[in-house]
Design a protein around this motif. Structure first.
Motif: not given
Length: 348
Positions: A105-109, A140-146, A272-275, A290-298
């Motif tokens: 959501w609202n992500y660019s990296d 963001l679907f096109d950028a995600f697929l890329a 959740l990946s968000t800028d 239970f565990k939530i990562g900000h752009g990284v896996p848990r």
């Protein structure tokens, strides 16, 4: 599965308890038999039994000699075990399936995400903390697929000894077979059924990309698959596939994002990946994991970190470090390890 079972087995034994373990219905008999034999040879009070859970579960769970039950498996069997242990007042650690999700959501990296995608297929996604569902903002679907498709196309599966020449190094492989041929067929059937009901196939690995030994039985191998919008009537919509099958759901609003990330009413991990950190801090409390990562896996984390589930993905005591010992020993009167008990739930 072996690491989870043997870990729990050894901690309980080292805490002073005798332990009865049951092999999983699907696989694990040989390695668990060896592990248990080695422990028993050293005098560790462990016993391993093998057989159908339907036949053994009632006796093991309800036996008055057994003071704590640890279970890892599906929600249907877990619900029956939970009912029994609650009625009997037994300590319990019940880890059950949940659909771990990764929201965008609202992500660019995208370079960072692309680098993570192959690693998310470790063990063929046959682990309780795998991420089989991506929930992506439609814009963001096109950028995600890329970012996603080139990364998933690098995946290679096969046998680690399948080299072209004896002097060659081992082939670079990302994962091997699923647990057995029956599971491979189940996944293939679920994918075919989902497509027949409207899911859009975005990627499917080909056998030509795999590395096998001459004459090798390949019936337990599943090529990585990615589907867009699995239908609600499909198990792939709401349940954990436990194999190399990714599904993607597109959403337009934050409310839809949260609803899609909570499709299984509870999970062990989510990301959740968000800028914007403020966006993560606002949305994360509403994600039922239970565990939530900000752009990284848990993952299960280190030994000093709590591990558990949220909602229907976990019942009983959470574990981690000394808490696993506390869950299987007698402490002060009224002491209870943190967990998803009716009157005691941790928030992520």
């Amino acid at each position: 599965m072996m690491s989870v079972l043997v870990h729990a087995l050894l901690v309980q034994a080292l805490a002073g308890n005798a332990v009865v373990a049951k092999t999983p219905t699907d696989g694990g008999v040989a390695c668990l038999t060896l592990a248990t034999a080695l422990a028993a040879r050293e005098g560790v009070p462990v016993t391993l039994v093998s057989g159908s859970g339907g036949e053994l579960s009632e006796a093991l769970v309800r036996a008055p000699e057994i003071g704590c039950v640890s279970f890892v498996g599906g929600r249907d069997t877990g619900a029956a075990v939970a009912t029994a242990v609650v009625d009997l007042g037994k300590r319990h650690i019940l880890e059950q399936e949940g659909l771990n999700t990764w929201g965008i959501w609202n992500y660019s990296d995208w370079d960072a995400l692309g680098a993570l995608i192959p690693k998310l297929f470790d063990y063929g996604k046959q682990r309780c903390t795998a991420y089989p569902r991506f929930v992506v903002q439609r814009g963001l679907f096109d950028a995600f697929l890329a970012a996603y498709l080139p990364a998933v196309r690098t995946l290679r599966i096969g046998h680690p000894l399948a080299v072209e020449h004896p002097d060659d190094p081992y082939p670079a492989l990302d994962f091997g077979p699923v647990i057995n041929a029956a599971k491979a067929k189940e996944l293939d059937d679920q994918v075919a059924e989902a497509i027949d009901r409207g899911a859009v196939p975005l990627y499917r690995g080909t056998p030509a990309d795999a590395r096998f030994l001459p004459g090798q039985d390949t019936s337990a191998y599943v090529q990585p698959v990615t589907l867009l919008h699995p239908p609600r009537s499909s198990p792939l919509h709401h349940a954990e596939p436990f194999g190399p099958v990714d599904t993607i759901v597109l959403v337009d609003t934050e409310a839809e994002l949260l609803a899609a990330m909570n499709a299984s009413n509870g999970a062990l991990v989510a990301t959740l990946s968000t800028d914007e950190r403020a966006t993560f801090d606002r949305l994360a409390p509403h994600i039922r994991a239970f565990k939530i990562g900000h752009g990284v896996p848990r993952s299960r984390g280190d030994r000093d970190e709590l591990f558990g589930g949220y909602g229907a993905s976990w019942r009983g005591a959470f574990v981690g470090g000394e808490l696993l010992v506390r869950a299987v020993t007698r402490g002060p009167a009224g002491e209870r390890s943190p967990g998803n008990f009716p009157d005691h739930r941790l928030t992520p």
